[in-house]
Scaffold this motif. Structure first.
Motif, PDB file in Angstrom:
ATOM      1  N   SER A 137     -20.509  65.343-149.057  1.00 18.18           N
ATOM      2  CA  SER A 137     -21.996  65.480-149.744  1.00 18.18           C
ATOM      3  C   SER A 137     -22.638  64.544-149.177  1.00 18.18           C
ATOM      4  O   SER A 137     -24.070  65.000-148.302  1.00 18.18           O
ATOM      5  N   ILE A 141     -25.790  65.256-145.997  1.00 14.43           N
ATOM      6  CA  ILE A 141     -27.476  64.443-146.079  1.00 14.43           C
ATOM      7  C   ILE A 141     -27.295  64.503-144.824  1.00 14.43           C
ATOM      8  O   ILE A 141     -28.214  64.286-144.181  1.00 14.43           O
ATOM      9  N   PHE A 142     -26.524  63.233-144.047  1.00 14.87           N
ATOM     10  CA  PHE A 142     -27.786  62.604-143.451  1.00 14.87           C
ATOM     11  C   PHE A 142     -27.117  62.833-142.348  1.00 14.87           C
ATOM     12  O   PHE A 142     -28.256  63.161-141.029  1.00 14.87           O
ATOM     13  N   THR A 144     -27.818  66.325-141.452  1.00 17.14           N
ATOM     14  CA  THR A 144     -28.931  67.778-140.884  1.00 17.14           C
ATOM     15  C   THR A 144     -29.766  67.101-141.470  1.00 17.14           C
ATOM     16  O   THR A 144     -30.660  67.384-141.428  1.00 17.14           O
ATOM     17  N   SER A 145     -30.573  65.655-142.331  1.00 15.81           N
ATOM     18  CA  SER A 145     -31.533  65.560-141.870  1.00 15.81           C
ATOM     19  C   SER A 145     -32.415  64.821-140.907  1.00 15.81           C
ATOM     20  O   SER A 145     -33.039  64.234-140.465  1.00 15.81           O
ATOM     21  N   VAL A 146     -31.643  64.541-139.590  1.00 20.30           N
ATOM     22  CA  VAL A 146     -31.560  63.798-138.630  1.00 20.30           C
ATOM     23  C   VAL A 146     -31.553  64.328-137.569  1.00 20.30           C
ATOM     24  O   VAL A 146     -30.854  65.731-137.634  1.00 20.30           O
ATOM     25  N   PRO A 147     -32.716  64.475-136.945  1.00 24.07           N
ATOM     26  CA  PRO A 147     -32.901  66.153-136.023  1.00 24.07           C
ATOM     27  C   PRO A 147     -32.334  65.740-134.797  1.00 24.07           C
ATOM     28  O   PRO A 147     -31.179  64.974-134.358  1.00 24.07           O
ATOM     29  N   VAL A 149     -32.466  66.496-131.753  1.00 21.21           N
ATOM     30  CA  VAL A 149     -32.815  65.073-130.415  1.00 21.21           C
ATOM     31  C   VAL A 149     -32.428  63.390-130.273  1.00 21.21           C
ATOM     32  O   VAL A 149     -32.066  63.193-129.336  1.00 21.21           O
ATOM     33  N   VAL A 150     -32.420  63.226-132.592  1.00 18.05           N
ATOM     34  CA  VAL A 150     -31.630  61.995-132.260  1.00 18.05           C
ATOM     35  C   VAL A 150     -30.861  61.709-132.405  1.00 18.05           C
ATOM     36  O   VAL A 150     -30.227  60.634-131.763  1.00 18.05           O
TER      37      VAL A 150
END
Lengths: 325, 296, 267
Positions: A137, A141-142, A144-147, A149-150
């Motif tokens: 879980s 989160i980690f 999917t929250s990073v774009p 691009v990044v």
């Protein structure tokens, strides 16, 4: 199937909507729409070609609705105009070549991520509260929250430049000629690993969380309790009673996810210099090659709609309540 | 321990997430105090690696990366929250109206929403931005607001449909309360958690998309934001020349902010839907089992 | 007096919270003889469903069955069974009918599949044999075996309940636990189903633990009845005795809440 037919009509309407946006955009911007559209052509374009282009995009004499119909006519007869940057190549050719690479990359990544993510989600839900669940879980989160691009940049930096394990760009070794040889295909696969890895990193988390949540939401249902009361093995209950049912809402969320996939792969291609639609679009924007830019929207929308339709069909196959009795 | 009236405090994820966001916000606000360099000015040699003078090195044109980082936070946060707010307002309003009014209005709004949902977001934004040219952050925020509300509208509509059936709504209708009042004061307050999740999600989306658009060159390169930092670094082929600080700084900043917001979002989601909680509330139960006091 | 089939002794079940516990079942003891219908009556939340779940050990945390409790089936304590023993025991010795049969059947599997998985798991039956047994069971509850390959949503509520009963009987269990089996159905279907269960019971000899809040229904259907209030078993006896000579205050109140056919004063 009435359901599928309705969806098809809807998709057709959406495609026309995208075309409509294309039609109105240059006309809504300040200035002469023809000037704007073909500004990048400069003086190199012979007048007949310019005339033909104007015709394709509906810049004809007559009322607005006539222009609109002319444009729609062009599109539905497969004429998306010619690229200005790659003149005289038709837009369809320019995009067509790129499409193959994008579908290959995107398609594989989606399938792999969906399979992996769903599998992780099932296990996380079944072992709720365990360390595994927390790792999945929070890890999701980690991820999917990073774009995208990044993620792409970090992946290419770590594995491409710093560690040097994989190539940092292109679909295959530029020195090789495209052919169905082992060498070429091997090169394609080798060059494809990093972009694939990036896309999977971006997508898996989302699928895992969706599947986990869907499973948890139905773990209290009576048919699950009855399955346990029947003395069936844990695995059997988990797969055939829980996961099989949780798959339905997960598959429908796949349809929405495809939009994210398109966006993500677009960016990844730019970072990895992969010759897919994303990169072509990027170059087109730099060159203000509007025919290609507009064609892009149509092709991407069409891809999205087709993918959505495939998901619809899968949904009908998976849910017996939707099949005709 | 009864559930506190402020459940957020007891949720570790929420605390960590909130701390991260607050920290970044503080840095953005305190930017002038943290650095004396002008983020847009050429203050050093090109592509200097991190040093005491320039904590995070310099860009290709000699700008101080650290200064660009802290001032860029302002733009990225402002656009993120601004666009997020706009997206949420439009999505919530349309969702409530469609869900509550039903009938033809619902059909029209839903059809329109589904259509917007099915057209791929980034390609559409790219086409829009390409025609607009070099979009300032505010223009980006505006077009994000106008195109990305669909998912929130759909979710809000679904929630409204279930709240609509509740007794207090029916009694307000019986008493002849005007519809707009019902929607604002009876229905909306019960959707707070959905709206909250929607808002945070929209902010995350806006920040990511803004950075992506700017990375692709559709933003205004004179503006200092984390996205334009990425753009500048990519144009300068920072990775190939080994100037990792140039490109990785905005990368990690964006990742950090994204994670903070996501943790907050996850926590709000868990509070709204307690079944989805991770972590263990069974401490006492487990010790009783272990001591043999009982079994399942 | 023959040895009881099911013997519940000092059953105490708590739900363990983070700081305090909720006692759902408080020191309940009763016996069910082979082939008998024993009813557990009481209002919602009195603990009767909790007992039903405990017999097949279907509870999940934070439920906890206290150590003094014992649930004996034919002398063997169900609570002492290991994983394998429990898996064997479930459905073979004790089967269960849940309240809303609409939800008890897996919506994505065909009916024959839902028989097959039980027959294969417990008896290792092959498909052909399973199909025969399924047909036999369906005929017992008056459902055409031709509909074996249909999905649950293609049947009405009453039919689905009958299918669940048929699946219950597939392994010839000694005891069937029925948790409000007819509450979600209309009275006509209710009566049909109960009559059918009675016939089957006489034919096949299983006992029934019948759980409901409808005391009137119970008195017609059960041999013996237990009345539950707040987790405690406040009275038990033959159906006749409970009907004519209720002893506990609560039982008397339950009867008093029935409106009299002759009108009259509410006491």
């Amino acid at each position: 199937m009435a359901f599928l037919l309705r969806r098809l009509c809807f998709y057709l309407a959406a495609f026309v909507a995208a075309a409509t946006i294309n039609f109105f955009l240059p006309r809504l911007m300040p200035g002469d729409p023809v000037q704007i559209m073909f500004s990048s052509a400069g003086a190199e374009l012979p007048p007949e070609s310019l005339q033909a282009l104007k015709l394709t995009f509906g810049f004809v004499d007559g009322p607005l609705w006539q222009q609109y119909l002319t444009y729609l006519g062009s599109i539905f007869s497969g004429d998306l105009g010619r690229s200005i940057k790659y003149f005289p190549l038709p837009v369809t050719t320019v995009l067509g070549n790129a499409l193959v690479w994008t579908v290959g990359l995107m398609g594989t990544a989606t399938i792999v991520s969906f399979a992996l993510g769903t599998f992780l989600g099932i296990l996380a839900a079944w072992r709720r509260g365990s360390l595994f669940d927390v790792i999945v879980s929070v890890g999701a989160i980690f991820a999917t929250s990073v774009p995208a691009v990044v993620t792409s940049l970090i992946v290419v930096f770590t594995f491409g430049f710093t560690l040097g394990w994989f190539p940092t760009g292109y679909a295959a070794d530029p020195a090789l000629d495209p052919a169905f040889t082992f060498e070429y295909i091997g090169s394609v696969l080798y060059h494809g690993i990093l972009p694939m890895l990036t896309l999977c990193a971006v997508l898996t988390g989302g699928f895992a969380v969706t599947m986990r949540n869907n499973m948890i939401n139905l773990l209290g249902e009576d048919y699950i309790v009855m399955a346990r009361a029947k003395g069936l093995s844990d695995t059997r209950v988990m797969i055939w009673y829980a996961a099989r049912n949780a798959l339905l809402p997960t598959v429908s969320s796949l349809a929405i996810a495809i939009g994210t996939v398109l966006g993500g792969s677009l960016v990844t291609e730019v970072v990895f210099n992969y010759p897919g639609l994303g990169n072509i679009l990027y170059q087109a924007i730099l060159a203000r090659d509007y025919p290609v830019i507009q064609g892009q929207l149509l092709i991407m929308t069409a891809t999205m709609l087709i993918a959505n339709f495939i998901v619809d069909v899968s949904y009908v196959l998976l849910d017996p309540r939707l099949k005709r009795a | 321990m009864k559930t506190s009236s402020f459940p957020l405090i007891h949720n570790r994820k929420a605390m960590v997430g909130a701390l991260i966001v607050a920290f970044i916000l503080a840095v953005a606000i305190a930017a002038p105090l943290l650095t004396s360099y002008d983020p847009g000015a050429r203050v050093g040699r090109p592509h200097q690696s991190p040093s005491l003078e320039h904590w995070l090195g310099t860009t290709r044109i000699g700008q101080d990366v650290f200064a660009r980082l802290v001032y860029g936070a302002r733009t990225s946060l402002a656009v993120g929250f601004g666009a997020g707010l706009l997206i949420t307002i439009v999505g919530t309003a349309l969702g409530i109206i469609a869900g509550y009014r039903g009938g033809k209005i619902d059909e029209v709004i839903s059809f329109f929403t589904n259509m917007v949902l099915v057209v791929p977001n980034l390609p559409l934004l790219l086409v829009l931005a390409a025609f607009i040219g070099q979009a300032s952050p505010w223009v980006i925020a505006l077009i994000l607001g106008c195109t990305s509300w669909a998912w929130g509208a759909r979710v809000t509509r679904a929630e409204t449909l279930s709240v609509k059936q509740k007794d207090y709504v029916k009694s307000a209708e019986m008493m002849g309360e005007p519809r707009w009042r019902i929607m604002t004061f009876e229905i909306f307050p019960n959707l707070i958690s959905i709206v909250g999740i929607n808002f945070i999600g929209s902010v995350i989306f806006a920040i990511i998309t803004q950075a992506t658009l700017e990375f692709l060159g559709l933003g205004d390169p004179k503006v200092v934001s984390w996205g334009t930092m990425l753009y500048g670094a990519q144009k300068a082929s920072a990775l190939s020349v080994g100037a990792w600080w140039d490109i990785l700084t905005p990368c990690f900043a964006l990742a950090f902010l994204g994670i903070g917001l996501s943790l907050l979002n996850f926590a709000v989601d868990e509070i709204a839907n307690p079944r989805l909680r991770t972590g263990n509330r069974l401490g006492r139960w487990q010790s009783l089992i272990r001591s043999g006091e009982g079994r399942l | 007096m023959t040895a009881p089939l099911l013997s519940v002794k000092n059953l105490t079940i708590d739900y363990i919270g983070e700081t305090d516990d909720f006692r759902a079942v408080d020191n309940v003891s009763f016996d069910v003889a082979p082939g008998e219908v024993f009813g557990l009556a009481g209002e919602s939340g009195c603990g009767k469903s909790t007992i039903a779940f405990a017999i097949s050990r279907l509870h999940k945390p934070p439920a906890l069955i206290r150590k003094e409790s014992a649930i004996l089936l034919d002398g063997r304590n169900v609570l002492d069974l290991d994983q394998k023993g429990l898996a064997d025991f479930r459905w073979r010795e004790v089967a269960m009918v849940f309240q809303s049969a609409m939800n008890s059947l897996n919506p994505v599997l065909r009916i024959e599949q839902q028989f097959y998985d039980v027959l294969k798991t417990h008896k290792g039956m092959r498909r052909a044999a399973a199909r025969d047994r399924t047909a036999e069971m369906l005929r017992l509850v008056d459902i055409s075996p031709d509909r074996m390959r249909d999905y649950p949503h293609q049947f009405s509520g009453g039919m689905r309940q009958r299918i669940v009963i048929a699946i219950c009987l597939a392994l010839d269990p000694r005891l069937i636990v029925m948790d409000e089996p007819t509450t979600a159905l209309d009275v006509v279907v209710q009566r049909e189903i109960l009559q059918r269960i009675n016939e089957l019971r006489r034919k096949l000899g299983f006992a029934v633990l019948f759980i409901t809040h409808d005391l009137g229904l119970m008195v017609q259907f059960c041999d013996r009845i237990g009345i539950m209030l707040g987790g405690k078993l406040v009275e038990q006896g033959s159906a006749d005795a409970i009907y004519r000579t209720p002893e506990h205050d609560y039982t008397k109140k339950l009867w008093a809440s029935f409106p009299s056919l002759h009108g009259g004063v509410l006491r």
